[in-house]
Motif scaffolding. Structure first.
Motif, PDB file in Angstrom:
ATOM      1  N   LYS A 310      17.426  10.202  -6.479  1.00  0.00           N
ATOM      2  CA  LYS A 310      18.059   9.537  -5.705  1.00  0.00           C
ATOM      3  C   LYS A 310      17.005   8.556  -4.909  1.00  0.00           C
ATOM      4  O   LYS A 310      17.466   7.500  -4.551  1.00  0.00           O
ATOM      5  CB  LYS A 310      19.193  10.074  -4.919  1.00  0.00           C
ATOM      6  N   ARG A 311      16.337   9.382  -4.453  1.00  0.00           N
ATOM      7  CA  ARG A 311      15.146   8.796  -3.296  1.00  0.00           C
ATOM      8  C   ARG A 311      14.448   7.553  -4.232  1.00  0.00           C
ATOM      9  O   ARG A 311      14.049   6.642  -3.610  1.00  0.00           O
ATOM     10  CB  ARG A 311      14.468   9.818  -2.698  1.00  0.00           C
ATOM     11  N   ASP A 312      13.999   8.038  -5.280  1.00  0.00           N
ATOM     12  CA  ASP A 312      13.378   6.987  -6.428  1.00  0.00           C
ATOM     13  C   ASP A 312      14.025   5.714  -6.334  1.00  0.00           C
ATOM     14  O   ASP A 312      13.445   4.573  -6.041  1.00  0.00           O
ATOM     15  CB  ASP A 312      12.974   7.682  -7.565  1.00  0.00           C
ATOM     16  N   ILE A 313      15.254   5.903  -6.739  1.00  0.00           N
ATOM     17  CA  ILE A 313      16.200   4.776  -7.173  1.00  0.00           C
ATOM     18  C   ILE A 313      16.399   3.846  -5.944  1.00  0.00           C
ATOM     19  O   ILE A 313      16.399   2.683  -5.743  1.00  0.00           O
ATOM     20  CB  ILE A 313      17.333   4.938  -7.652  1.00  0.00           C
ATOM     21  N   LEU A 314      16.744   4.611  -4.810  1.00  0.00           N
ATOM     22  CA  LEU A 314      17.237   4.042  -3.430  1.00  0.00           C
ATOM     23  C   LEU A 314      16.066   3.387  -2.667  1.00  0.00           C
ATOM     24  O   LEU A 314      16.251   2.284  -1.870  1.00  0.00           O
ATOM     25  CB  LEU A 314      17.935   4.898  -2.652  1.00  0.00           C
ATOM     26  N   PHE A 315      14.898   3.761  -2.681  1.00  0.00           N
ATOM     27  CA  PHE A 315      13.670   3.165  -2.079  1.00  0.00           C
ATOM     28  C   PHE A 315      12.232   3.397  -2.768  1.00  0.00           C
ATOM     29  O   PHE A 315      11.653   2.449  -2.798  1.00  0.00           O
ATOM     30  CB  PHE A 315      13.421   4.062  -0.735  1.00  0.00           C
ATOM     31  N   ASN A 317      11.068   3.518  -5.809  1.00  0.00           N
ATOM     32  CA  ASN A 317      10.466   2.756  -6.910  1.00  0.00           C
ATOM     33  C   ASN A 317      10.352   1.272  -6.566  1.00  0.00           C
ATOM     34  O   ASN A 317       9.317   0.725  -6.773  1.00  0.00           O
ATOM     35  CB  ASN A 317      11.494   2.726  -8.160  1.00  0.00           C
ATOM     36  N   ALA A 318      11.142   0.672  -5.447  1.00  0.00           N
ATOM     37  CA  ALA A 318      10.885  -0.468  -5.284  1.00  0.00           C
ATOM     38  C   ALA A 318       9.654  -0.552  -4.200  1.00  0.00           C
ATOM     39  O   ALA A 318       8.995  -1.697  -4.443  1.00  0.00           O
ATOM     40  CB  ALA A 318      12.256  -1.029  -4.098  1.00  0.00           C
ATOM     41  N   ALA A 319       9.473   0.398  -3.548  1.00  0.00           N
ATOM     42  CA  ALA A 319       8.237   0.330  -2.507  1.00  0.00           C
ATOM     43  C   ALA A 319       6.898   0.042  -3.353  1.00  0.00           C
ATOM     44  O   ALA A 319       6.076  -0.556  -2.784  1.00  0.00           O
ATOM     45  CB  ALA A 319       8.221   1.591  -1.578  1.00  0.00           C
ATOM     46  N   ARG A 320       7.096   1.140  -4.462  1.00  0.00           N
ATOM     47  CA  ARG A 320       5.946   0.788  -5.250  1.00  0.00           C
ATOM     48  C   ARG A 320       5.793  -0.495  -5.984  1.00  0.00           C
ATOM     49  O   ARG A 320       4.548  -1.233  -6.099  1.00  0.00           O
ATOM     50  CB  ARG A 320       5.976   2.282  -6.477  1.00  0.00           C
ATOM     51  N   PHE A 321       6.955  -1.032  -6.471  1.00  0.00           N
ATOM     52  CA  PHE A 321       6.857  -1.976  -7.261  1.00  0.00           C
ATOM     53  C   PHE A 321       6.461  -3.291  -6.418  1.00  0.00           C
ATOM     54  O   PHE A 321       5.776  -4.197  -6.767  1.00  0.00           O
ATOM     55  CB  PHE A 321       8.326  -2.494  -7.988  1.00  0.00           C
ATOM     56  N   PHE A 322       6.923  -3.367  -5.247  1.00  0.00           N
ATOM     57  CA  PHE A 322       6.649  -4.458  -4.349  1.00  0.00           C
ATOM     58  C   PHE A 322       5.299  -4.102  -3.293  1.00  0.00           C
ATOM     59  O   PHE A 322       5.008  -4.830  -2.585  1.00  0.00           O
ATOM     60  CB  PHE A 322       7.581  -4.894  -3.412  1.00  0.00           C
ATOM     61  N   ARG A 323       4.610  -3.112  -3.616  1.00  0.00           N
ATOM     62  CA  ARG A 323       3.443  -2.896  -3.115  1.00  0.00           C
ATOM     63  C   ARG A 323       3.463  -2.564  -1.585  1.00  0.00           C
ATOM     64  O   ARG A 323       2.880  -3.402  -0.887  1.00  0.00           O
ATOM     65  CB  ARG A 323       2.430  -3.651  -3.407  1.00  0.00           C
ATOM     66  N   MET A 324       4.622  -1.601  -1.130  1.00  0.00           N
ATOM     67  CA  MET A 324       4.885  -1.838   0.401  1.00  0.00           C
ATOM     68  C   MET A 324       4.313  -0.835   0.735  1.00  0.00           C
ATOM     69  O   MET A 324       3.783   0.210   0.180  1.00  0.00           O
ATOM     70  CB  MET A 324       6.295  -1.502   0.559  1.00  0.00           C
ATOM     71  N   ASP A 325       3.628  -0.918   2.054  1.00  0.00           N
ATOM     72  CA  ASP A 325       3.139   0.185   2.889  1.00  0.00           C
ATOM     73  C   ASP A 325       4.037   1.082   3.430  1.00  0.00           C
ATOM     74  O   ASP A 325       4.764   0.871   4.440  1.00  0.00           O
ATOM     75  CB  ASP A 325       2.212  -0.557   3.984  1.00  0.00           C
ATOM     76  N   LYS A 326       4.380   2.222   2.849  1.00  0.00           N
ATOM     77  CA  LYS A 326       5.398   3.191   3.299  1.00  0.00           C
ATOM     78  C   LYS A 326       5.497   3.518   4.665  1.00  0.00           C
ATOM     79  O   LYS A 326       6.546   4.014   5.100  1.00  0.00           O
ATOM     80  CB  LYS A 326       5.355   4.306   2.367  1.00  0.00           C
ATOM     81  N   SER A 327       4.218   3.434   5.265  1.00  0.00           N
ATOM     82  CA  SER A 327       4.086   4.069   6.700  1.00  0.00           C
ATOM     83  C   SER A 327       4.894   3.227   7.508  1.00  0.00           C
ATOM     84  O   SER A 327       5.333   3.761   8.569  1.00  0.00           O
ATOM     85  CB  SER A 327       2.711   4.118   6.992  1.00  0.00           C
TER      86      SER A 327
END
Ligand SMILES: [Zn+2]
Length: 336
Positions: A310-315, A317-327
């Motif tokens: 659920k966490r992968d789908i809700l956040f 995977n997109a953070a990885r795809f759009f190369r976001m800085d998770k911090s």
């Protein structure tokens, strides 16, 4: 007595400082909506029943009234925002309260207003092109090089009766590939009776995810996500993702329109086939603010998904795809 007052004041101040800090920090795990339309509100729109396509009885071309495109007749329809101000307030409020980020595209003026009113970095602007007549390649390149637009979306040649691999769109994709811009392409459905009630050029067959193969072969460095996950062509979607390691999907649109069992079967099918790290949450948001939490609830309540999925789908995977800085989402990475 003085000591108590002092102690009370200290405790009160500490409590105040702590709660002030807490208010500034997100209280929810982050959510990423990769599919948000931005448009001007023109008058009060009709309320919308989620999962309204559970009933598609069709009709007869000789009938005086064509079958309805939307449905407002249910227990708890989602109200539409009545003005640009209300829509902005509702969207920005959700960005803060639900700890959301989004890819948003559409009316440039409204988009800039939303960005100004939101915490920095939470709205990532996209620019779409579905038809070479709407913008020259040079103007498209200038828009991306200007730095405001970070994504090419929504690209929807299916509504124009065109394949995404049509040569007329190729120079635009070449620009996105060269500038390392992620691309979102509409592949799927367009609503009840779209081809004969609303968009006569639309072809269901042009939503086949396999039509992306030539495009991907011509642009091996281009990063695309298939919007609406190519619904309902799951087998073709699996084939494309199996053959192309960089292709992701979003589950927007279908997530609030088709019957719930059908949506779950589709998402479950993609997860079961091993693609859980490439499915991104999206709404296809238009003008019904509660659509956001309604769509999130579909994932949160999915019995077949683990908490991690659920966490992968809700956040994630997109953070990885759009190369976001998770911090920057201010939530300990370990808890995501
Ligand atoms: Zn779409």
């Amino acid at each position: 007595m003085k000591r108590y007052i002092l102690l009370f004041s200290f405790t009160f101040c500490l409590g105040f400082i702590l709660s002030a800090q807490t208010n500034e920090k997100p209280t929810r795990k982050p959510v990423f909506d990769v599919h948000v339309h931005v448009m001007k509100v023109s008058g009060q729109g009709a309320p919308l029943c989620p999962w309204f396509l559970s009933d598609m009885p069709g009709g007869d071309p000789a009938d005086e009234n064509p079958p309805a495109f939307f449905d407002s007749d249910c227990l708890d329809p989602l109200p539409a925002a009545a003005s640009d101000e209300e829509l902005q307030e509702e969207v920005v409020g959700r960005i803060r309260d639900l700890n959301m980020s989004m890819i948003a595209f559409g009316d440039p003026e409204i988009l800039r207003n939303w960005i100004k009113a939101s915490p920095p970095g939470r709205i990532i602007p996209g620019i779409g092109i579905s038809n070479a007549k709407s913008m020259s390649v040079e103007a498209f390149r200038d828009s991306l090089e200007g730095g405001f637009y970070k994504v090419m979306a929504e690209v929807a040649p299916q509504y124009q009766g065109m394949s995404p691999s049509d040569p007329s769109l190729d120079p635009y994709f070449a620009v996105a590939e060269e500038l390392n811009i992620p691309v979102g392409i509409h592949m799927g459905t367009g609503g009840n009776g779209v081809a004969n009630l609303t968009r006569p050029n639309f072809r269901a067959s042009l939503g086949n995810p396999e039509l992306l193969e030539d495009l991907l072969a011509r642009h091996p460095k281009m990063k695309i996500w298939v919007m609406h996950a190519g619904y309902p062509l799951m087998e073709e979607m699996k084939a494309l993702m199996g053959a192309n390691a960089y292709v992701y999907v979003d589950i927007s649109g279908m997530i609030w329109s088709y019957p719930l069992d059908e949506i779950h079967a589709y998402i479950k099918g993609l997860v079961q086939a091993g693609f859980e790290k490439r499915i991104m949450f999206g709404t296809d948001f238009i003008m019904w603010p509660r659509m956001i939490e309604t769509s999130m609830g579909v994932i949160e309540h999915a019995q077949y998904l683990s908490e991690e999925q659920k966490r992968d789908i809700l956040f994630n995977n997109a953070a990885r795809f759009f190369r976001m800085d998770k911090s920057q989402f201010d939530w300990p990475v370990a808890q995501q």
